[in-house]
Design a protein around this motif. Structure first.
Motif, PDB file in Angstrom:
ATOM      1  N   LEU A  43       0.824  -1.212   0.000  1.00  0.00           N
ATOM      2  CA  LEU A  43       0.000   0.000   0.000  1.00  0.00           C
ATOM      3  C   LEU A  43       0.858   1.263   0.000  1.00  0.00           C
ATOM      4  CD1 LEU A  43      -2.710  -1.208   2.516  1.00  0.00           C
ATOM      5  CD2 LEU A  43      -3.070  -0.735   0.084  1.00  0.00           C
ATOM      6  N   ARG A  44       1.983   1.239   0.703  1.00  0.00           N
ATOM      7  CA  ARG A  44       2.870   2.415   0.682  1.00  0.00           C
ATOM      8  C   ARG A  44       3.362   2.686  -0.734  1.00  0.00           C
ATOM      9  NH1 ARG A  44       4.608   0.286   5.700  1.00  0.00           N
ATOM     10  NH2 ARG A  44       6.346  -0.831   4.733  1.00  0.00           N
ATOM     11  N   ARG A  45       3.736   1.646  -1.450  1.00  0.00           N
ATOM     12  CA  ARG A  45       4.190   1.828  -2.837  1.00  0.00           C
ATOM     13  C   ARG A  45       3.062   2.338  -3.717  1.00  0.00           C
ATOM     14  NH1 ARG A  45       9.082   0.339  -4.198  1.00  0.00           N
ATOM     15  NH2 ARG A  45      10.285  -0.955  -2.751  1.00  0.00           N
ATOM     16  N   ALA A  79      -4.279   4.587 -16.504  1.00  0.00           N
ATOM     17  CA  ALA A  79      -2.934   5.168 -16.577  1.00  0.00           C
ATOM     18  C   ALA A  79      -2.193   4.991 -15.257  1.00  0.00           C
ATOM     19  CB  ALA A  79      -3.014   6.642 -16.948  1.00  0.00           C
ATOM     20  N   LEU A  80      -2.906   5.150 -14.143  1.00  0.00           N
ATOM     21  CA  LEU A  80      -2.292   4.952 -12.830  1.00  0.00           C
ATOM     22  C   LEU A  80      -1.816   3.514 -12.676  1.00  0.00           C
ATOM     23  CD1 LEU A  80      -1.656   5.714  -9.872  1.00  0.00           C
ATOM     24  CD2 LEU A  80      -4.047   5.163  -9.341  1.00  0.00           C
ATOM     25  N   TYR A  81      -2.662   2.552 -13.010  1.00  0.00           N
ATOM     26  CA  TYR A  81      -2.293   1.142 -12.872  1.00  0.00           C
ATOM     27  C   TYR A  81      -1.124   0.785 -13.787  1.00  0.00           C
ATOM     28  CZ  TYR A  81      -5.955  -0.558  -9.749  1.00  0.00           C
ATOM     29  OH  TYR A  81      -6.729  -0.817  -8.653  1.00  0.00           O
ATOM     30  N   ARG A  82      -1.124   1.317 -15.001  1.00  0.00           N
ATOM     31  CA  ARG A  82      -0.013   1.023 -15.917  1.00  0.00           C
ATOM     32  C   ARG A  82       1.291   1.557 -15.354  1.00  0.00           C
ATOM     33  NH1 ARG A  82      -3.947   2.311 -19.944  1.00  0.00           N
ATOM     34  NH2 ARG A  82      -3.152   4.459 -20.040  1.00  0.00           N
ATOM     35  N   ALA A  83       1.262   2.781 -14.818  1.00  0.00           N
ATOM     36  CA  ALA A  83       2.469   3.363 -14.242  1.00  0.00           C
ATOM     37  C   ALA A  83       2.941   2.563 -13.039  1.00  0.00           C
ATOM     38  CB  ALA A  83       2.211   4.820 -13.849  1.00  0.00           C
ATOM     39  N   PHE A  84       1.997   2.108 -12.228  1.00  0.00           N
ATOM     40  CA  PHE A  84       2.372   1.321 -11.056  1.00  0.00           C
ATOM     41  C   PHE A  84       3.006  -0.006 -11.470  1.00  0.00           C
ATOM     42  CE2 PHE A  84       1.453  -1.852  -7.793  1.00  0.00           C
ATOM     43  CZ  PHE A  84       2.070  -1.253  -6.692  1.00  0.00           C
ATOM     44  N   LEU A  86       4.500  -0.754 -14.272  1.00  0.00           N
ATOM     45  CA  LEU A  86       5.771  -0.539 -14.955  1.00  0.00           C
ATOM     46  C   LEU A  86       6.877  -0.143 -13.989  1.00  0.00           C
ATOM     47  CD1 LEU A  86       7.361  -0.261 -17.636  1.00  0.00           C
ATOM     48  CD2 LEU A  86       6.564   2.122 -17.725  1.00  0.00           C
ATOM     49  N   ARG A  87       6.588   0.763 -13.069  1.00  0.00           N
ATOM     50  CA  ARG A  87       7.635   1.352 -12.224  1.00  0.00           C
ATOM     51  C   ARG A  87       7.759   0.713 -10.852  1.00  0.00           C
ATOM     52  NH1 ARG A  87       6.754   7.821 -13.680  1.00  0.00           N
ATOM     53  NH2 ARG A  87       6.854   7.552 -15.944  1.00  0.00           N
ATOM     54  N   ASP A  88       6.668   0.144 -10.362  1.00  0.00           N
ATOM     55  CA  ASP A  88       6.684  -0.409  -9.002  1.00  0.00           C
ATOM     56  C   ASP A  88       6.376  -1.897  -8.951  1.00  0.00           C
ATOM     57  OD1 ASP A  88       6.744   2.313  -7.479  1.00  0.00           O
ATOM     58  OD2 ASP A  88       5.042   2.495  -8.832  1.00  0.00           O
TER      59      ASP A  88
END
Length: 222
Positions: A43-45, A79-84, A86-88
């Motif tokens: 959740l922090r990420r 877009a939020l889920y894709r960024a998460f 990809l990056r996290d």
């Protein structure tokens, strides 16, 4: 965004420094949904990515110097889920790998909802406009209007961003949260089962809907 509430609390935009408090509130106060099951580290990420993504935002309710509530919202959930992812995603998956393996079907269902249901108007929980992703209030602040303050802040923020509609997915049996959203002008539009054995309710808000001061609640998209 900073606004005095008249009940001893202040609403402001959250930063990365607020993400541990948001994660702790989510883990402690939101029992429904799959994200709570993944634990505070995940959740922090997730909330760090919410803060860092231009289409998303975190709101914080403070009582003095204490964080007593939070709300996460997004105008573009895919877009939020894709960024998460990809990056996290890789590090987050390692941190909660055992839990993901035990509930991989629910993980896929959650991702499917997040990447395909955030802006549409069809069935299966696809609401119109921005999405209220999660909200939680500490027990010490419940009954003092913190939930209503956060939801009003969400609606003000999405209107500032040019949105004319919003939606939220809530457990169908969470009467307290449903009442909170009704007072803010959300209306139930669809019941559906995102996860087997758990009925969810899609509630929709449109610009111009009547809103009123709300009580406190806690809910999240599954």
């Amino acid at each position: 965004m900073d606004s005095n509430t008249g009940v001893g609390m202040v609403l402001r935009t959250g930063t990365v420094a607020d993400t541990p408090a948001a994660a702790a509130l989510h883990a402690g106060q939101i029992s429904e949904g799959f994200l709570s099951f993944l634990g505070p580290a995940f959740l922090r990420r997730l909330y760090r990515r919410v803060v860092r993504s231009p289409e998303s935002f975190l709101l914080i309710a403070e009582d003095g110097a204490t964080v007593v509530g939070f709300l996460a919202g997004s105008t573009d959930v895919p877009a939020l889920y894709r960024a998460f992812l990809l990056r996290d995603g890789p590090v987050a998956a390692l941190e909660c790998s055992a839990r993901l393996l035990r509930s991989w079907r629910r993980a896929l269902e959650t991702l499917r909802h997040g990447t395909g249901g955030g802006t549409g108007g069809g069935t299966g929980g696809g609401g119109l406009g921005a999405e209220l992703l999660a909200i939680a209030v500490d027990p010490s602040a419940q009954g003092r209007g913190a939930g209503g303050l956060l939801v009003r802040g969400f609606l003000s923020e999405i209107e500032r961003r040019g949105q004319e509609a919003a939606h939220v997915v809530v457990a169908a049996g969470n009467d307290r949260a449903i009442a909170l959203y009704r007072r803010a002008g959300f209306q139930p539009v669809e019941r559906f089962a995102l996860h087997a054995g758990a009925e969810s309710l899609l509630m929709q808000w449109a610009d111009g809907a009547d809103g009123a001061d709300g009580a406190d609640g806690a809910t999240t998209t599954p």
